[in-house]
Design an enzyme around this catalytic site. Structure first.
Site, PDB file in Angstrom:
ATOM      1  N   TRP A 102       9.050  -2.724  -2.714  1.00  0.00           N
ATOM      2  CA  TRP A 102       7.826  -2.041  -2.301  1.00  0.00           C
ATOM      3  C   TRP A 102       8.104  -0.744  -1.381  1.00  0.00           C
ATOM      4  O   TRP A 102       7.366   0.262  -1.575  1.00  0.00           O
ATOM      5  CB  TRP A 102       6.457  -2.989  -1.824  1.00  0.00           C
ATOM      6  N   ASP A 173       3.148  -1.130   5.576  1.00  0.00           N
ATOM      7  CA  ASP A 173       2.344  -2.122   4.094  1.00  0.00           C
ATOM      8  C   ASP A 173       2.233  -3.215   4.415  1.00  0.00           C
ATOM      9  O   ASP A 173       3.360  -3.997   4.278  1.00  0.00           O
ATOM     10  CB  ASP A 173       3.163  -1.512   3.191  1.00  0.00           C
ATOM     11  N   LYS A 197      -3.467 -10.565  -2.324  1.00  0.00           N
ATOM     12  CA  LYS A 197      -2.494 -11.393  -1.874  1.00  0.00           C
ATOM     13  C   LYS A 197      -2.986 -12.395  -0.764  1.00  0.00           C
ATOM     14  O   LYS A 197      -3.287 -13.242  -0.840  1.00  0.00           O
ATOM     15  CB  LYS A 197      -1.333 -10.766  -1.402  1.00  0.00           C
TER      16      LYS A 197
HETATM   17  C1  LIG Z   1       1.376  -5.930  -4.238  1.00  0.00           C
HETATM   18  C2  LIG Z   1       1.959  -5.148  -3.425  1.00  0.00           C
HETATM   19  C3  LIG Z   1       1.652  -3.481  -3.549  1.00  0.00           C
HETATM   20  C4  LIG Z   1       0.752  -2.982  -4.788  1.00  0.00           C
HETATM   21  O1  LIG Z   1      -0.366  -3.360  -4.670  1.00  0.00           O
HETATM   22  P1  LIG Z   1      -1.430  -2.650  -5.960  1.00  0.00           P
HETATM   23  O2  LIG Z   1      -2.828  -3.141  -5.203  1.00  0.00           O
HETATM   24  O3  LIG Z   1      -1.055  -3.252  -7.068  1.00  0.00           O
HETATM   25  O4  LIG Z   1      -1.170  -1.199  -5.815  1.00  0.00           O
HETATM   26  C5  LIG Z   1       2.059  -2.922  -2.535  1.00  0.00           C
HETATM   27  N1  LIG Z   1       2.917  -3.390  -1.495  1.00  0.00           N
HETATM   28  C6  LIG Z   1       3.079  -4.486  -1.317  1.00  0.00           C
HETATM   29  C7  LIG Z   1       3.714  -5.070  -0.222  1.00  0.00           C
HETATM   30  C8  LIG Z   1       2.619  -5.505  -2.345  1.00  0.00           C
HETATM   31  O5  LIG Z   1       2.671  -6.803  -2.165  1.00  0.00           O
END
Ligand SMILES: *Cc1c(COP(=O)(O)O)cnc(C)c1O
Length: 364
Positions: A102, A173, A197
């Site tokens: 990511w 993030d 999540k």
């Molecule tokens: C799932 C995830 C993303 C992407 O998220 P989207 O909502 O599908 O754009 C980005 N960063 C991390 C750490 C993730 O777990």
């Protein structure tokens, strides 16, 4: 078998109590005669809901007054563009720490907008992956921000210490780790997280931003990605994802009822410790992340005999243990054990893993 347990990495399971509450008030929310998803985002009841959700998130994370909380669109990846558009000047530079897939994707996206210094921070030491010491990273002296991903959802690599980057704003993030353990928000310039999540359903992104970082967006920044617009309009510059916002609010209420973030952190620690102990204690399973960086939220593991993968997944499914297949880019298995996963779910998985190993050992 009790209820099925869903180990999906995202969109992930939500707390059962939250789902039941949403179901009970689905058609007629708070006696308004319609569903919350059928109401104007500018109506008084929705505005009250929005304010309450923000206040409870602030309480859960101890977010100081000089930070704005934004409820935005576009998921984690939307922020991969929003961050450079809002923070990176045309002549400027940003550092991107890469610890897994990511953070790598975030760096790639940022390169579309400007000068990006990519710093790989994972090393392989005796077959184990771990994050290198902070003082070995080649940080730029003049970066406008440093971006990193504290929990790599696919790779299962988590960084528990907040990087020391001096006075440079730190952008994190936290899509897969927000609200899973206590953090000191004042160490961050921007925190963002896609909701699906650890917060609620997909379609909503939380952004927590320090006031002094507003007002720097490039002129061409699309309004719906512009932090300043979002802040000035109470996250209602356009129609926000109202139903996701409502469900996130129910999750915040639920978390407070559990005793808040430190209480859930203690449960998360127990869940992860038990699962890694099962993996390490067996000669059937393997996880190759060094103990200091093992994710408490996403536990990837491999069967030493990969020819048993299909049998493992099929038998797990039959036992009510769902979505254990690893990310397509890394293979193997992955158990995502976010806040909503009860300890009984992890216990059921461990019992299954031990029984599966036993069954297939004797077959050989
Ligand atoms: C799932 C995830 C993303 C992407 O998220 P989207 O909502 O599908 O754009 C980005 N960063 C991390 C750490 C993730 O777990």
């Amino acid at each position: 078998m009790s209820a099925p347990f869903n180990f999906c990495a995202g969109p992930a399971m939500l707390p059962v109590d939250v789902m039941k509450k949403a179901q009970a008030e689905f058609l007629n929310w708070q006696d308004n005669g319609c569903s919350v998803m059928e109401m104007s985002h500018r109506s008084q009841p929705f505005i009250a809901l929005a304010k309450k959700a923000e206040a409870e998130l602030r309480q859960l994370m101890t977010i100081p007054e000089n930070y704005k909380v934004l409820f935005m669109h576009g998921g984690g990846r939307g922020q991969f563009s929003a961050v450079p558009l809002n923070l990176l000047s045309l002549e400027g530079k940003a550092d991107y720490l890469v610890s897994g897939s990511w953070s790598k994707a975030a760096a790639k996206e940022a390169k579309n907008f400007g000068n990006v210094n990519v710093i790989d921070i994972v090393e392989n030491e005796g077959g184990e992956k771990r994050v290198m010491a902070n003082n070995t990273w080649a940080l730029s002296e003049d970066a406008e921000y440093v971006h990193y991903c504290p929990n790599e959802t696919v790779d299962g690599i988590e960084m528990f210490d907040v990087p020391n980057v001096g006075d440079v704003p730190l952008v994190a993030d936290m899509s897969s780790t927000i609200l899973s353990h206590k953090i000191d928000v004042t160490k961050f310039g921007v925190i963002y997280a896609g909701a699906q999540k650890n917060i609620g359903p997909s379609g909503l992104t939380i952004v927590i931003i320090r006031d002094d970082l507003l007002g720097k967006a490039r002129k061409e920044t699309p309004c719906i990605l512009n932090y300043t617009f979002a802040a000035e309009n109470g996250s209602m510059y356009n129609t926000p994802p109202t139903f996701a916002w409502y469900l996130a609010g129910l999750v915040f209420e639920w978390l407070l009822a559990q005793g808040g973030v430190s209480a859930i952190e203690a449960v998360n620690q127990v869940k992860a410790d038990k699962l890694y102990a099962c993996i390490d204690g067996s000669d059937f399973y393997l996880n190759d992340i060094n103990e200091i960086n093992r994710s408490r939220m996403n536990v990837p593991f491999w069967l030493k005999d990969e020819s048993l993968n299909d049998a493992f997944l099929a038998e797990a499914n039959q036992a009510g243990l769902l979505a254990l297949e690893g990310h397509r880019s890394v293979g193997g298995m992955r158990a995502s054990i976010y806040n909503a996963m009860p300890l009984e779910g992890v216990d059921a998985l461990i019992a299954f893993m031990n029984a599966f190993a036993e069954r297939h050992k004797t077959n050989n």
